[in-house]
Design an enzyme around this catalytic site. Sequence first.
Site, PDB file in Angstrom:
ATOM      1  N   GLU A 284      51.564  42.481  38.323  1.00 51.57           N
ATOM      2  CA  GLU A 284      50.419  41.616  38.665  1.00 51.57           C
ATOM      3  C   GLU A 284      50.751  40.772  39.880  1.00 51.57           C
ATOM      4  O   GLU A 284      49.900  40.537  40.746  1.00 51.57           O
ATOM      5  CB  GLU A 284      50.028  40.719  37.488  1.00 51.57           C
ATOM      6  N   ASN A 351      41.236  36.619  33.242  1.00 53.60           N
ATOM      7  CA  ASN A 351      41.045  37.781  34.117  1.00 53.60           C
ATOM      8  C   ASN A 351      40.075  38.810  33.550  1.00 53.60           C
ATOM      9  O   ASN A 351      39.216  39.324  34.249  1.00 53.60           O
ATOM     10  CB  ASN A 351      42.394  38.436  34.413  1.00 53.60           C
TER      11      ASN A 351
HETATM   12  P1  FAD Z   1      48.756  36.347  35.130  1.00 52.48           P
HETATM   13  O1  FAD Z   1      48.158  37.421  34.360  1.00 52.48           O
HETATM   14  O2  FAD Z   1      49.759  35.467  34.444  1.00 52.48           O
HETATM   15  O3  FAD Z   1      49.328  36.897  36.466  1.00 52.48           O
HETATM   16  C1  FAD Z   1      50.349  36.226  37.231  1.00 52.48           C
HETATM   17  C2  FAD Z   1      49.904  36.069  38.650  1.00 52.48           C
HETATM   18  O4  FAD Z   1      49.696  37.337  39.256  1.00 52.48           O
HETATM   19  C3  FAD Z   1      48.600  35.334  38.806  1.00 52.48           C
HETATM   20  O5  FAD Z   1      48.768  33.939  38.753  1.00 52.48           O
HETATM   21  C4  FAD Z   1      48.144  35.823  40.168  1.00 52.48           C
HETATM   22  O6  FAD Z   1      48.784  35.130  41.216  1.00 52.48           O
HETATM   23  C5  FAD Z   1      48.612  37.269  40.164  1.00 52.48           C
HETATM   24  N1  FAD Z   1      47.529  38.143  39.691  1.00 52.48           N
HETATM   25  C6  FAD Z   1      47.214  38.470  38.418  1.00 52.48           C
HETATM   26  N2  FAD Z   1      46.164  39.324  38.408  1.00 52.48           N
HETATM   27  C7  FAD Z   1      45.814  39.510  39.701  1.00 52.48           C
HETATM   28  C8  FAD Z   1      44.816  40.272  40.342  1.00 52.48           C
HETATM   29  N3  FAD Z   1      43.942  41.028  39.684  1.00 52.48           N
HETATM   30  N4  FAD Z   1      44.754  40.210  41.682  1.00 52.48           N
HETATM   31  C9  FAD Z   1      45.614  39.468  42.395  1.00 52.48           C
HETATM   32  N5  FAD Z   1      46.588  38.722  41.850  1.00 52.48           N
HETATM   33  C10 FAD Z   1      46.677  38.748  40.517  1.00 52.48           C
HETATM   34  N6  FAD Z   1      43.214  35.441  41.333  1.00 52.48           N
HETATM   35  C11 FAD Z   1      43.549  34.395  42.112  1.00 52.48           C
HETATM   36  O7  FAD Z   1      44.714  34.004  42.135  1.00 52.48           O
HETATM   37  N7  FAD Z   1      42.615  33.773  42.896  1.00 52.48           N
HETATM   38  C12 FAD Z   1      41.308  34.171  42.928  1.00 52.48           C
HETATM   39  O8  FAD Z   1      40.513  33.587  43.672  1.00 52.48           O
HETATM   40  C13 FAD Z   1      40.931  35.254  42.080  1.00 52.48           C
HETATM   41  N8  FAD Z   1      39.632  35.666  42.030  1.00 52.48           N
HETATM   42  C14 FAD Z   1      39.291  36.716  41.211  1.00 52.48           C
HETATM   43  C15 FAD Z   1      37.964  37.162  41.200  1.00 52.48           C
HETATM   44  C16 FAD Z   1      37.584  38.226  40.375  1.00 52.48           C
HETATM   45  C17 FAD Z   1      36.153  38.720  40.386  1.00 52.48           C
HETATM   46  C18 FAD Z   1      38.550  38.843  39.551  1.00 52.48           C
HETATM   47  C19 FAD Z   1      38.153  40.001  38.660  1.00 52.48           C
HETATM   48  C20 FAD Z   1      39.866  38.419  39.570  1.00 52.48           C
HETATM   49  C21 FAD Z   1      40.265  37.366  40.398  1.00 52.48           C
HETATM   50  N9  FAD Z   1      41.601  36.927  40.445  1.00 52.48           N
HETATM   51  C22 FAD Z   1      41.938  35.878  41.278  1.00 52.48           C
HETATM   52  C23 FAD Z   1      42.678  37.675  39.759  1.00 52.48           C
HETATM   53  C24 FAD Z   1      43.035  37.215  38.340  1.00 52.48           C
HETATM   54  O9  FAD Z   1      41.885  37.077  37.575  1.00 52.48           O
HETATM   55  C25 FAD Z   1      43.807  35.895  38.321  1.00 52.48           C
HETATM   56  O10 FAD Z   1      44.881  35.934  39.228  1.00 52.48           O
HETATM   57  C26 FAD Z   1      44.363  35.611  36.933  1.00 52.48           C
HETATM   58  O11 FAD Z   1      43.334  35.584  35.986  1.00 52.48           O
HETATM   59  C27 FAD Z   1      45.086  34.292  36.958  1.00 52.48           C
HETATM   60  O12 FAD Z   1      45.557  33.963  35.686  1.00 52.48           O
HETATM   61  P2  FAD Z   1      47.111  33.930  35.383  1.00 52.48           P
HETATM   62  O13 FAD Z   1      47.808  33.079  36.385  1.00 52.48           O
HETATM   63  O14 FAD Z   1      47.259  33.569  33.962  1.00 52.48           O
HETATM   64  O15 FAD Z   1      47.507  35.430  35.640  1.00 52.48           O
END
Ligand code: FAD
Length: 477
Positions: A284, A351
């Site tokens: 991720e 997500n």
């Molecule tokens: P974890 O699951 O713990 O992942 C760890 C890190 O990996 C995240 O903090 C993030 O930096 C990165 N990551 C995880 N999933 C993704 C992904 N699909 N794409 C890129 N990086 C990812 N993420 C953002 O950081 N900023 C946004 O503006 C953003 N907009 C989004 C818009 C849409 C429509 C969708 C479907 C997803 C978006 N995401 C975005 C991706 C993802 O939803 C979030 O990064 C994630 O939910 C953050 O939660 P977490 O830190 O617990 O993620």
Amino acid sequence: MAPTGKTSLVWLRDDLRLDDNPALAEAAGLGLPLTVVYILEEESVGVRPLGGASRWWLHHFLATLSAALEARGSRLVLRREPSGDVIRKLATETNAGHIFWNRRYGLPERTIDAELKDWAGGNGIEASSFQANLLFEPWTIRTGAGGPYKVYSPFWRACLASGDIREPVDSPAALPAPAASGRGLPASDPLKSWQLLPSSPDWSGGLAATWEPGEEGALRRLEDFLDGPIEHYGAGRNIPGAEGSSRLSPHLRFSEVSPFRVWHGIRRRFPRNVPADVGTFRSELGWREFNWHLLYHNPDLATRNYRPAFDNFQWGRLSRQELAAWQQGRTGYPLVDAGMRQLWQTGWMHNRVRMAAASFLVKNLLMDWRIGEQWFWDTLVDADGANNPANWQWVAGSGADASPYYRIFNPVTQSRKFDPDGRYLRTFIPELEKLSGKEIHEPWTTEADGYPEPLVDLAESRERALEAYRQLDDGQD
Ligand code: FAD
């Protein structure tokens, strides 16, 4: 009057931390009087202004950063004019012999930095830049043919094969005090004067209850995640009602925690072999790297379809009433509504729910992905210049390595599968509190006081989307 001896200047941008900050560490090592500046880039050409939730985050974060710098003998200078002008003026005022910054990857930002580097060179000032916020800088990862990657899996494989990832640098224990000129210390805007916090109405109560902006909060969250949830990440990350993912995204967005610190934190916990769940988490982080790779090579990712065939796509007519229902979490589909309310209340959305809510807007309501991207940009605390547009384009099908067009998330099936007892739905939709785990996914089949009827029929709107997508002439790119 400028100070007599040479000084150093550090420009902090998307690297708002003391830990693993190579620009700051390098400047501190020189031992010259040091000015540390942060510039609110609302007047810099082409730089996308921050959304409301990000401004809230930035305010609190700058307050903690400022205190941390003062505790080490330094001080944070805040300015808000165009950034190139600020740096030129400050460098002259403080008699800087050296300017330090960590690199950033959007085109307007790179243009500003390149111009400054030229100016510094022409004025006998050394400008040094460092890699701090991406594990793999976009130009270093190339396909066999020498071009940028368009597909995630080979990109990430190439990243992992490209060599060791450097160790993080510890934060400097002390920082040299800034240089005083004849006019005293460089002037700083009072943080309050930037009016980053919302007022009338102040909608930030839920954000404050959920988040701890700043480096300490970020490092604590990382440790908590590594202490347990990472070992079940593969399944846990899909459950919106559980804390199965890291919630590091706003901290990574503002680079309060370095990706190098995250990477090596994992390595230290799992020194021998990487369990599957941990590998999934690392991949991720890889998506974040991939999205920045895409943005670097496609600077207008937030405004233009990555796949040009989508330029002719027939989006539906914009209905303000439908858009407002989506934004306010009143579509009548509980998973979408819980997500949109979570976003409004806490500045974050799970997500899986982001995918379902975005798919609903783009496919069931047939609205241009840019409309949703802008709403997320304004309301997410993790609104990220690459991740947000790349993910919206992924959902819409217009992006690189995108979800196939016929993949239309069904919010009812999704919530039955990932929130079977309705725990997540109930947290954000009090109108559904009394419904059973069976009823809650389809509240229109029972009495749910005050909860709206479905905005559109799922099957019909799905057919309409498929028809529109079938018209797409997508053979060209
Ligand atoms: P974890 O699951 O713990 O992942 C760890 C890190 O990996 C995240 O903090 C993030 O930096 C990165 N990551 C995880 N999933 C993704 C992904 N699909 N794409 C890129 N990086 C990812 N993420 C953002 O950081 N900023 C946004 O503006 C953003 N907009 C989004 C818009 C849409 C429509 C969708 C479907 C997803 C978006 N995401 C975005 C991706 C993802 O939803 C979030 O990064 C994630 O939910 C953050 O939660 P977490 O830190 O617990 O993620």
